[in-house]
Every structure is written in structure tokens, then in C-alpha cells.
Design an enzyme around this catalytic site. Structure first.
Site, PDB file in Angstrom:
ATOM      1  N   TRP A 102       0.636  -1.232  -0.093  1.00  0.00           N
ATOM      2  CA  TRP A 102       0.053   0.002   0.049  1.00  0.00           C
ATOM      3  C   TRP A 102       0.878   1.224   0.039  1.00  0.00           C
ATOM      4  CZ3 TRP A 102      -4.288  -0.532  -2.181  1.00  0.00           C
ATOM      5  CH2 TRP A 102      -4.955  -1.539  -1.937  1.00  0.00           C
ATOM      6  N   ASP A 172      -1.873   6.835   5.876  1.00  0.00           N
ATOM      7  CA  ASP A 172      -3.110   5.967   5.335  1.00  0.00           C
ATOM      8  C   ASP A 172      -3.400   5.130   6.331  1.00  0.00           C
ATOM      9  OD1 ASP A 172      -4.757   4.181   4.104  1.00  0.00           O
ATOM     10  OD2 ASP A 172      -3.164   3.636   2.478  1.00  0.00           O
ATOM     11  N   LYS A 196     -12.863  -1.248   5.883  1.00  0.00           N
ATOM     12  CA  LYS A 196     -12.190  -2.310   6.568  1.00  0.00           C
ATOM     13  C   LYS A 196     -12.833  -2.280   8.002  1.00  0.00           C
ATOM     14  CE  LYS A 196      -9.648  -2.204   2.937  1.00  0.00           C
ATOM     15  NZ  LYS A 196      -8.407  -1.676   2.584  1.00  0.00           N
TER      16      LYS A 196
HETATM   17  C1  LIG Z   1      -7.685  -1.162   1.256  1.00  0.00           C
HETATM   18  C2  LIG Z   1      -6.647  -0.305   1.281  1.00  0.00           C
HETATM   19  C3  LIG Z   1      -6.433   0.618   0.328  1.00  0.00           C
HETATM   20  C4  LIG Z   1      -7.289   0.937  -0.765  1.00  0.00           C
HETATM   21  O1  LIG Z   1      -8.351   1.699  -0.600  1.00  0.00           O
HETATM   22  P1  LIG Z   1      -9.496   1.900  -1.820  1.00  0.00           P
HETATM   23  O2  LIG Z   1     -10.662   2.260  -0.959  1.00  0.00           O
HETATM   24  O3  LIG Z   1      -9.798   0.570  -2.393  1.00  0.00           O
HETATM   25  O4  LIG Z   1      -9.211   2.878  -2.685  1.00  0.00           O
HETATM   26  C5  LIG Z   1      -5.419   1.522   0.554  1.00  0.00           C
HETATM   27  N1  LIG Z   1      -4.709   1.522   1.623  1.00  0.00           N
HETATM   28  C6  LIG Z   1      -4.800   0.685   2.573  1.00  0.00           C
HETATM   29  C7  LIG Z   1      -3.940   0.632   3.675  1.00  0.00           C
HETATM   30  C8  LIG Z   1      -5.925  -0.291   2.484  1.00  0.00           C
HETATM   31  O5  LIG Z   1      -6.020  -1.224   3.442  1.00  0.00           O
END
Ligand SMILES: *Cc1c(COP(=O)(O)O)cnc(C)c1O
Length: 360
Positions: A102, A172, A196
Site C-alpha cells: 500500500w 493512510d 475495513k
Molecule cells: C484497502 C486499502 C487501500 C485501498 O483503498 P480503496 O478504498 O480501494 O481505494 C489503501 N490503503 C490501505 C492501507 C488499504 O488497506
């Protein structure tokens, strides 16, 4: 009706009481005669739903008054572009810490907008640890320092908040937001997709310090300009109304469980059940350094990968689904977000032991 134990990495399991309440309120929300899905985002009903969700999020995370909470769209992957477009503020470079899939995606996207300085990378460890802060080579002129607090695929998580001085720290937090208390004041910006740990997909959360907004690149789409979004109470364009409503119910559920400290205790207990077992057996293996193991996503491999399929089939037969690891790393991954009950993890460990006894 049978509910499974859903170990999906995302979209992921939601608390059952939330789904039941949403079902009850589906046709008629609080005597309005409408489903939340059918409401105008400008109407008093939805404005109340929206305001309550924001207030709850602020309360649970103790968001300081000088931060905006924005409900956006585009996911964390969208934010990978939206963050540099808003936060460069006339600078030409940003620092990124590369801890896995990520953060790699984040820094690749940022390269479209600025010079990316990879200040530290866990690549040489096979992305099994967080590079220690002493090894980071930060650029003092960077517009911000970007981290991924929990690498959802690799199962690597920060258990400390990096001190990066006066440069804003950007995280993030897609896969660990609301899983534990966070000192928001240590960050310039926190973002994450909701799917999530917070609600359905379609909603993206941004928590940003006031002084960092208002200097978006001229080419930044209006709907993604934090200042415009903030000035319009996240209603510059139509927000993902139903996702915000469900997130509000999830936030209320978290509050009812005792808030984020209680969530952390619950998550630690579940993760310990799995890791403690993984550490006693050589039949399965978790590659992640102990100090950096994720409380949310637990990757593990069977020593004999030819048994993977049988393992997954047996799990499915016992009502445990979505245990297959990400295609980029293989093996297994158990995602055990807030909504995963302790019983689910106990059932998984018990099955893992049974499978080992049979095939070990
Ligand atoms: C799932 C995830 C993403 C992707 O997010 P989207 O909603 O598909 O854009 C990005 N970063 C992390 C850490 C994730 O777990």
C-alpha cells in the site's frame, strides 16, 4: 440464516447489531417514511445523520478543534493523488516510508505530482518490518511525510507514532482506523477508506489540520479540494449518504463497546490468540517481525503450500471464509477487524490445530 466468520480484508465484516438495526430502519428511518437511501442530502433528516456521524468520529478519536473531518469519495487510492494535490503547498518534494504494497502504491501515485523521496524502505527485509525511525533519511524541505499505519497485505503495523518534527505527518489508516486510540494532534492528515473497520465501501474519511488546507494545486478537481469540501460540510457534491449512515451506526456501536481503548483491548486479545499459536508451531509460519505485527491482518503460510487448498476448503466447511492471502503474497491472511468476535478467532485457531494434527 447462518452467518459465517468472515475474515475478509475488505470490504469486511460489520457488527451484527449494526446490520440488524439498518435492516429494521430500511423502509422507514425514525418515522420519516423514507429509507436513508432515499433522502435528500440537504434535508434535515440526513443533515442530522451526517452531523451525528461526524460528532461521534470526533469524540471517539478525540479530534482536536483545529482539524476538519471530511467525508469524501474515491477511496484511499483516490487520496493517494488527492493528498499531494492539496498538501504540496508550493513545495516540490514529499517523503514516503515504504513498508509494503500500500505504501508503494501511494508513493507511485505521488510521483505524478512531485519528487518522491523514499526516506526509508523495508524492501530488503521482504516487507516484514517497519524501518526504525533512526534509519529514516527525511528531507527537511518535504511538504509532508507519508506512512501507511497498517499494511493490510503484509500484516505490518506501526505500534509507535513517528516523530517527524515540524513537517506534517500523513497516514493512510484505511485498515486500522478506529482499532485503537490515536493521538490525532501528532498528524497533519489521516485518511482511510471506510470498508475495513468503519462501514461500507464508498466512503473515505479525511482528518486534516486547518492550516494545511486552502492551497490545492490549480488542477485539483473541485470535489477533491479539501478547502471546498470543508467549507461545504462535505456536501460540495452529493456525499455517499447511505455509507455515512452505516458508518454512524458503527461508530455508535464502538462507543457502546467502550470506545477505542476497549476496541484495542479486544483486538489485542484476538491477535494474541493467533500469534501465540503461530509461535508454537512450525506447521504454520508468520513472516512478520514480532514487534511490528498487525493486530488487524494476520498473514501466515502453511509450511507445505500444497495443502493450502485443503486448508481453505476445510475452513469454508466450518463457516470460516475469505482466509486466502492476497494474490501478491500467497498463503493465508486472517483479517480480524473490530467486528470480528473473539469466538471467530477461537474457532480459527481450533481449526488450525485440528488441521495440523491431521496433516502435521
Ligand atoms: C484497502 C486499502 C487501500 C485501498 O483503498 P480503496 O478504498 O480501494 O481505494 C489503501 N490503503 C490501505 C492501507 C488499504 O488497506
Amino acid at each position: 440464516m447462518t452467518r459465517v466468520f468472515n475474515f475478509s480484508a475488505g470490504p469486511a465484516a460489520l457488527p451484527e447489531p449494526v446490520l440488524r438495526l439498518a435492516a429494521e430502519e430500511m423502509l422507514d428511518w425514525h418515522g420519516s417514511g423514507m429509507s436513508v437511501m432515499e433522502m435528500s442530502h440537504r434535508g434535515k433528516e440526513f443533515i442530522a445523520i451526517h452531523a451525528e456521524a461526524e460528532a461521534l468520529l470526533r469524540k471517539l478519536l478525540a479530534v482536536p478543534a483545529d482539524y476538519k473531518v471530511l467525508f469524501m469519495q474515491g477511496g484511499a487510492i483516490g487520496e493517494n493523488a488527492i493528498v499531494p494535490m492539496n498538501l504540496l503547498r508550493g513545495r516540490s518534494c514529499a517523503d514516503y516510508i515504504d513498508t509494503g504494497e500500500w505504501s508503494k502504491k501511494s508513493l507511485k501515485e505521488a510521483q505524478k505530482y512531485c519528487t518522491v523521496n523514499v526516506a526509508a524502505s523495508a524492501k530488503d527485509s521482504g516487507y516484514t518490518r517497519i524501518p526504525p525511525r533512526e534509519s529514516w533519511k527525511l528531507d527537511p524541505n518535504a511538504a509532508y511525510v507519508h506512512i501507511c499505519s497498517n499494511e493490510t497485505i503484509g500484516g505490518v503495523q506501526y505500534h509507535w507514532t513517528p516523530d517527524v518534527g515540524a513537517v506534517p505527518l500523513v497516514a493512510d489508516m484505511s485498515s486500522d482506523i478506529l482499532s485503537r486510540p490515536v493521538d490525532v494532534s501528532k498528524y497533519g492528515l489521516i485518511y482511510g477508506g471506510a470498508q475495513k473497520n468503519m462501514g461500507p465501501s464508498g466512503l473515505t474519511i479525511v482528518i486534516v489540520r486547518d492550516d494545511l488546507i486552502g492551497q490545492a494545486l490549480p488542477a485539483c478537481p473541485s470535489a477533491f479540494d479539501y478547502k471546498l469540501v470543508a467549507d461545504n460540510d462535505s456536501m460540495y457534491n452529493t456525499p455517499p449518504t447511505y455509507a455515512i449512515y452505516i458508518a454512524g451506526l458503527v461508530l455508535k456501536w464502538i462507543e457502546g463497546q467502550g470506545g477505542l481503548a476497549a476496541m484495542e483491548a479486544h483486538n489485542r486479545r484476538k491477535a494474541a490468540l493467533l500469534y501465540d499459536y503461530l509461535d508454537t508451531t512450525s506447521f504454520y509460519k508468520c513472516p512478520v517481525a514480532k514487534a511490528d505485527r498487525s493486530l488487524m491482518n494476520v498473514p501466515f503460510k502453511l509450511k507445505d503450500e500444497s495443502r493450502d487448498e485443503a486448508f481453505l476448503k476445510g475452513a469454508q466447511a466450518r463457516g470460516m471464509v475469505q482466509l486466502k492471502g492476497h494474490r501478491s503474497v500467497g498463503g493465508m491472511r486472517a483479517s480480524i477487524y473490530n467486528a470480528m468476535p473473539v469466538e471467530g478467532v477461537k474457532a480459527l485457531v481450533s481449526y488450525m490445530k485440528e488441521f495440523e494434527a491431521q496433516h502435521g
